[in-house]
Write an enzyme that holds these catalytic residues in place. Sequence first.
Site, PDB file in Angstrom:
ATOM      1  CD  GLU A  91      35.634  57.986  49.957  1.00 19.63           C
ATOM      2  OE1 GLU A  91      34.547  58.001  49.333  1.00 19.63           O
ATOM      3  OE2 GLU A  91      36.640  57.395  49.547  1.00 19.63           O
ATOM      4  CG  ASP A 123      35.630  54.319  51.971  1.00 17.18           C
ATOM      5  OD1 ASP A 123      35.825  53.367  52.753  1.00 17.18           O
ATOM      6  OD2 ASP A 123      36.448  54.649  51.094  1.00 17.18           O
ATOM      7  CD  GLU A 156      34.115  52.106  49.797  1.00 20.35           C
ATOM      8  OE1 GLU A 156      35.337  52.114  49.519  1.00 20.35           O
ATOM      9  OE2 GLU A 156      33.311  52.935  49.328  1.00 20.35           O
ATOM     10  CG  ASP A 172      37.813  49.696  48.361  1.00 25.54           C
ATOM     11  OD1 ASP A 172      38.336  49.117  47.392  1.00 25.54           O
ATOM     12  OD2 ASP A 172      38.191  50.823  48.748  1.00 25.54           O
ATOM     13  CE  LYS A 215      38.561  52.307  45.461  1.00 27.18           C
ATOM     14  NZ  LYS A 215      39.300  52.443  46.746  1.00 27.18           N
ATOM     15  CG  HIS A 267      36.883  58.498  42.806  1.00 28.07           C
ATOM     16  ND1 HIS A 267      36.915  59.810  43.195  1.00 28.07           N
ATOM     17  CD2 HIS A 267      36.382  57.824  43.888  1.00 28.07           C
ATOM     18  CE1 HIS A 267      36.462  59.946  44.427  1.00 28.07           C
ATOM     19  NE2 HIS A 267      36.137  58.751  44.864  1.00 28.07           N
TER      20      HIS A 267
END
Length: 417
Positions: free
Chosen positions: A165, A242, A283, A310, A335, A363
């Site tokens: 991302e 990310d 991330e 994450d 999350k 999300h």
Amino acid sequence: MSGHITGLDARMILDSRGNPTVEVDCYVDGGLRGRAAVPSGASTGAYEALEMRDGDKSRYLGKGVDKALANIFEHIEEVVIGMPVDEQKLIDEVMIETDGTQNKSKLGANAMLGVSMACLHAGAATHELPLWKYIGGVAGGLMPVPMLNILNGGAHAATNVDVQEFMVMPHGFDSFAEGLRAGVETYHSLKAELKADGLLGGVGDEGGFCPNLPANEEGLKYMVRAIEEAGYSTEEMGITLDVAATEFYHEDGYHMDGKVLSSEDLADVYSGWLDEYPIVSIEDGFSEDDWRGWTLFTKREGHRVQTVGDDLFVTQSERLAQGIEIGAANAMLVKLNQVGTVTETLEAMDMATTHGFNNVISHRSGETEDVTIADLAVGTRAGQIKTGAPSRSDRVAKYNQLLRIAADVDEYRSPFN
């Protein structure tokens, strides 16, 4: 028996990738008071709570959720009926006790989270409160700064780009609405830049464009071009990544841009990018088990970039505590379905905040029209949310909910200014 749970209902619905997922209704005093749908990830961490699938290849390619639904009807409903709907912690604790496993493998995190979130919504409705206010209480709300994933790679797109991302973060604006507008305009600017270069194709799982690029760094160059062509400066519009490094980590190292890199080599790549581009957050820069790489990089660069765990933390207090102890990161991605209940999510967030970590509400790549995370971001005062590009209704639904909430919540504060 006012305010008590009188029943649950559950069904299969489809997520944004066309895969089955779980939706749950919570009935209070005989009336429907709360509904929630559960998301699903693509680049999932090895330590996430178990998402229960049927495994029957003849139906939905094995991704059916009949087993999870059966667990709601046969095991969860009987233990929550009669409980006060506003006792969220007790509701979640009785489900955790009923499951009795470390990773929710008996009942399934998707079954448990569907019930947990439906009860949360029902509690808010019973008290006639907006969900964000029910979550936040007297602390009031804080509008989050959005991260918009406008260029997709990795497991979210069928391209040669390793980084999953590339996001813009409009952190230099005075309100959520102004920041969102800047991010949306930058998204359309990127579309024009890619089209001009003959690279415009479809969009990925999270709505961002997904071109093939000669190197990952080219994605950063396009992000800067898009920001500037939209009329903004990189002082007010930052870049967040990310990387999802677990996805390209192998026994011999990290495979990026046709090279095999050690943790030190990869840290050097990131440091070089920080020197050249307005990156404010990275991330999953290292794999979920590379504690050494995480700690090395955070010690070196944590003063000038947010390092977000994450897959490293999977929203679980035990792993977060390990990261806090060794200084592996300075922020946690949040999350709900990684841990399986609202209560455990809030507990992990509290631990992060207590130890000076930022929380970034997120999300999943497989989403629904459910907007719980928008209210969660405001109510917990997390200050940051990532929920995809301003494209695909599963992503836009969250932004639209935040715009609605913004009519009642004025406070907006960037974590990077």
